[in-house]
Every structure is written in C-alpha cells, then in structure tokens.
Scaffold this motif. Structure first.
Motif, PDB file in Angstrom:
ATOM      1  N   VAL A 221      32.720  30.988  30.382  1.00 52.64           N
ATOM      2  CA  VAL A 221      33.376  31.611  31.523  1.00 52.64           C
ATOM      3  C   VAL A 221      34.175  32.817  31.046  1.00 52.64           C
ATOM      4  O   VAL A 221      34.820  32.775  30.000  1.00 52.64           O
ATOM      5  CB  VAL A 221      34.288  30.589  32.263  1.00 52.64           C
ATOM      6  CG1 VAL A 221      35.338  30.007  31.343  1.00 52.64           C
ATOM      7  CG2 VAL A 221      34.918  31.211  33.497  1.00 52.64           C
ATOM      8  N   ARG A 223      37.224  35.424  30.923  1.00 55.67           N
ATOM      9  CA  ARG A 223      38.658  35.242  31.151  1.00 55.67           C
ATOM     10  C   ARG A 223      39.413  36.553  30.929  1.00 55.67           C
ATOM     11  O   ARG A 223      39.213  37.236  29.926  1.00 55.67           O
ATOM     12  CB  ARG A 223      39.222  34.197  30.183  1.00 55.67           C
ATOM     13  CG  ARG A 223      38.662  32.792  30.345  1.00 55.67           C
ATOM     14  CD  ARG A 223      38.997  32.188  31.690  1.00 55.67           C
ATOM     15  NE  ARG A 223      38.760  30.746  31.716  1.00 55.67           N
ATOM     16  CZ  ARG A 223      38.651  30.052  32.832  1.00 55.67           C
ATOM     17  NH1 ARG A 223      38.750  30.646  34.015  1.00 55.67           N
ATOM     18  NH2 ARG A 223      38.449  28.742  32.768  1.00 55.67           N
ATOM     19  N   ASN A 225      42.921  36.778  30.469  1.00 56.54           N
ATOM     20  CA  ASN A 225      44.116  35.949  30.328  1.00 56.54           C
ATOM     21  C   ASN A 225      44.922  36.382  29.104  1.00 56.54           C
ATOM     22  O   ASN A 225      44.892  37.553  28.713  1.00 56.54           O
ATOM     23  CB  ASN A 225      43.714  34.474  30.233  1.00 56.54           C
ATOM     24  CG  ASN A 225      42.733  34.208  29.095  1.00 56.54           C
ATOM     25  OD1 ASN A 225      42.453  35.088  28.283  1.00 56.54           O
ATOM     26  ND2 ASN A 225      42.218  32.991  29.026  1.00 56.54           N
ATOM     27  N   ALA A 303      36.362  38.523  36.228  1.00 52.52           N
ATOM     28  CA  ALA A 303      36.936  37.408  35.473  1.00 52.52           C
ATOM     29  C   ALA A 303      36.617  36.084  36.153  1.00 52.52           C
ATOM     30  O   ALA A 303      36.275  36.040  37.341  1.00 52.52           O
ATOM     31  CB  ALA A 303      38.447  37.580  35.344  1.00 52.52           C
ATOM     32  N   ASP A 304      36.713  34.998  35.383  1.00 57.17           N
ATOM     33  CA  ASP A 304      36.480  33.635  35.872  1.00 57.17           C
ATOM     34  C   ASP A 304      35.059  33.456  36.411  1.00 57.17           C
ATOM     35  O   ASP A 304      34.826  32.706  37.363  1.00 57.17           O
ATOM     36  CB  ASP A 304      37.513  33.270  36.947  1.00 57.17           C
ATOM     37  CG  ASP A 304      38.932  33.421  36.446  1.00 57.17           C
ATOM     38  OD1 ASP A 304      39.179  33.098  35.266  1.00 57.17           O
ATOM     39  OD2 ASP A 304      39.793  33.893  37.217  1.00 57.17           O
ATOM     40  N   LEU A 306      31.577  31.899  35.769  1.00 57.38           N
ATOM     41  CA  LEU A 306      31.034  30.784  35.004  1.00 57.38           C
ATOM     42  C   LEU A 306      29.535  30.956  34.803  1.00 57.38           C
ATOM     43  O   LEU A 306      28.805  31.267  35.744  1.00 57.38           O
ATOM     44  CB  LEU A 306      31.311  29.469  35.737  1.00 57.38           C
ATOM     45  CG  LEU A 306      30.734  28.185  35.125  1.00 57.38           C
ATOM     46  CD1 LEU A 306      31.403  27.877  33.790  1.00 57.38           C
ATOM     47  CD2 LEU A 306      30.899  27.009  36.107  1.00 57.38           C
TER      48      LEU A 306
END
Length: 320
Positions: A221, A223, A225, A303-304, A306
């Motif tokens: 996934v 990210r 972050n 982002a995020d 999957l």
C-alpha cells in the motif's frame, strides 16, 4: 532513435505494459522492444512489439550486441531491470550516449556503492538516514542478520539467532556481513524514487510491504506518512542517481526508529503499485529522453492505494 528497449524483461509484464500505455498516450510512433536469453519463454516478451534473443550479460560480446541492436532497431531509450547488468551499463553509458542512445542508469560511482551494502550504509549515514548496526566479526550480537554484502533477492541471507547457529563457513566467508536484526515491531517499506536526467529528485513513493512472496511484494500500500516526511529532504542528497531507484527500509512509528537497508538503482518488482498511484515513471522517461521535456517535482500521487497481486497467464500458440 525513438524506440524503447527493456532489458532482461523476464516476468515484468506490468512494467512492459506501463511503457506501452505511456507511448500510446503520447501518440508516439515508437515501439517497445525487449531482450531475454530465451524470449520464447519470457511472459513480458510476449506483450512487446518485438523480442530479441540476448547473450548472457557476463558474455564478453554483450555490450557490442546491445549497441548493434540499438542502432539497428532505432532504440533511443534503454531500461535495465536486473542487478547483474547495472555496473557494466554504467561503465559504457557514455558510449551509448555518443550514438544518441540513452541508457537509464545511475553513475558508476553510485552503482558501485549500491552493489556493496557496507558502502550503502556509509552513504545512508552521509545523508542522515539511519541504518542497522553492522557488527565486526569478533563483536557480533545475537540475534543478528547475516547476508552477503553484494547479494540480491535475499540469496544467502539468514537470521542467526544464537552463537551456536553461527557456522565456521559463515565466519570464513569474506562476503558475509553481520548486522542488527530489525524485529517485527518495524514496518517494511520500499521507496520508488525518480531522478531526472540532471540527477534531481522529482518524485518518490513509499510502499508499505504487507506481504511478500519469493522476495517480491504481493500485497502493498502506498503511504504519505512519517516515512515520506523523514525522507523528503534526505533523498535530494543522493549524488549520481538517474531514473527509477528503489530503497528498502524499516520504520517503527512509535519509537521513531528508521533502519535503511539497501538501494537498487533500477525499477523494483513492486513498481506497478507506484505506477497505479499515478507516479508514471515510464512516461516521464519518454518525456525527458525522447521528447526533451523538463519535469517538475510531483507529489500528487495517490496515497493509501492497496495492491493485491495474483497469478496470471500468458498463452503462446504453436510453441515447439
């Protein structure tokens, strides 16, 4: 010199398809070609415009073969994919450039650093990225992680839990290095970074590795972050990078610990997730090297996102 050549294409069907999509989106009269030692049994070689049988990269004729192939086929862009060809191509990049052929490979100095994980650790330290501790042979702490300093694909790597598990053969192997074992409290990331033709960072996408199979990510996934923010300025300091390079590191968000392991100056096996997140490096290579466009810094990737991989097939009719 408008065509693209994917070297050692193997199973990289999604990478080949990414180039095909980006060529078509630009309405270019360009073809995608691929090389393999046995192109008839390479899945990726079945989806390109033309597949070419190649000698082994360690063969003394390999560079001459590659140059003559590029000139004959009108190749303007060459994209390597495996570790064993990177140093050789970095040493001959200028020879190809003199013929109008762009081999997408980092400078030889960086490739040599990436081949030796001890030197890679020094590079990470120089640009303020934390790494696992490397132990001297007479001061190994257990449990530790042992691997060849020039290895790839986890070949020869193992966890050494106790002194009793440390064999004489491992200690006698000059290529074996012993390092701090990063425990399961850390999350594993691969970072796909793109450097333009001037060596400037233009994008990077951290991919959290949720599950791997045979050393390659099967679930992952994207990210944006703490890993992204930790690396944002540090990655601009890597000298000699060109095209897509991948970094592997671990992170524990609770403790704030980072531990970077290695750099591979090529497309990684999990890059299709980054492409799906709209960081379309194949198209950017075409923009830069075939269309002479400059690139801005891009961070509006998704982002995020999957990725869940599964097995697929390529059918070849009339195989003998």
């Amino acid at each position: 010199m408008k065509n693209v050549l994917l070297l050692s294409a193997g199973r990289r069907v999604e990478l080949a398809q990414s180039f095909l999509i980006d060529i078509a989106e630009r309405n270019l009269d360009s073809r995608l070609l691929a090389t393999e030692m046995r192109p008839e049994t390479s899945a990726a070689c079945q989806v390109v415009h033309k597949a070419i049988k190649a000698p082994r990269v360690t063969d003394s004729s390999y560079v001459d073969f590659l140059l003559s192939t590029c000139l004959r086929e009108g190749i303007g862009l060459v994209v390597p994919t495996i570790d064993t060809e990177l140093l050789l191509l970095s040493q001959h990049r200028q020879m190809f450039s003199d013929e109008g052929i762009h081999v997408i490979i980092s400078d030889e100095s960086l490739v040599r650093i990436c081949r030796d994980k001890r030197l890679t650790a020094d590079l990470f330290t120089d640009i303020s990225i934390d790494t696992p501790k490397i132990f001297a042979r007479d001061a190994i702490r257990f449990p530790c992680f042992a691997k060849p300093y020039d290895g790839s694909c986890s070949i020869g790597a193992s966890i050494v839990g106790t002194p009793a598990m440390l064999s004489d053969a491992m200690l006698a192997d000059e290529k074996m290095m012993f390092m701090e074992l990063i425990d399961a409290s850390h999350q594993e990331y691969t970072v796909d970074a793109y450097y333009d033709r001037r060596g400037q960072l233009r994008c990077f996408v951290p991919r959290q590795r949720l599950e791997t199979r045979a050393g390659e990510v099967s679930k992952g996934v994207t990210r944006r972050n703490h890993v992204y923010h930790y690396l944002r300025d540090k990655l601009t300091r890597i000298q000699g990078a060109r095209g897509c390079i991948t970094l592997q590191l671990f992170s524990n968000q609770e403790t704030g610990r980072f531990a970077a392991l290695e750099i591979n100056p090529r497309f990684g096996g999990g890059y299709p997730l980054t492409y799906g997140a709209e960081a379309k490096y194949p198209g950017w290579l075409i923009d830069e090297y075939l269309l002479d466009h400059d690139l801005p810094f891009k961070e509006d990737w998704e982002a995020d996102l999957l990725m869940l991989r599964y097995d697929a097939k390529v059918l070849v009719h009339g195989y003998n």
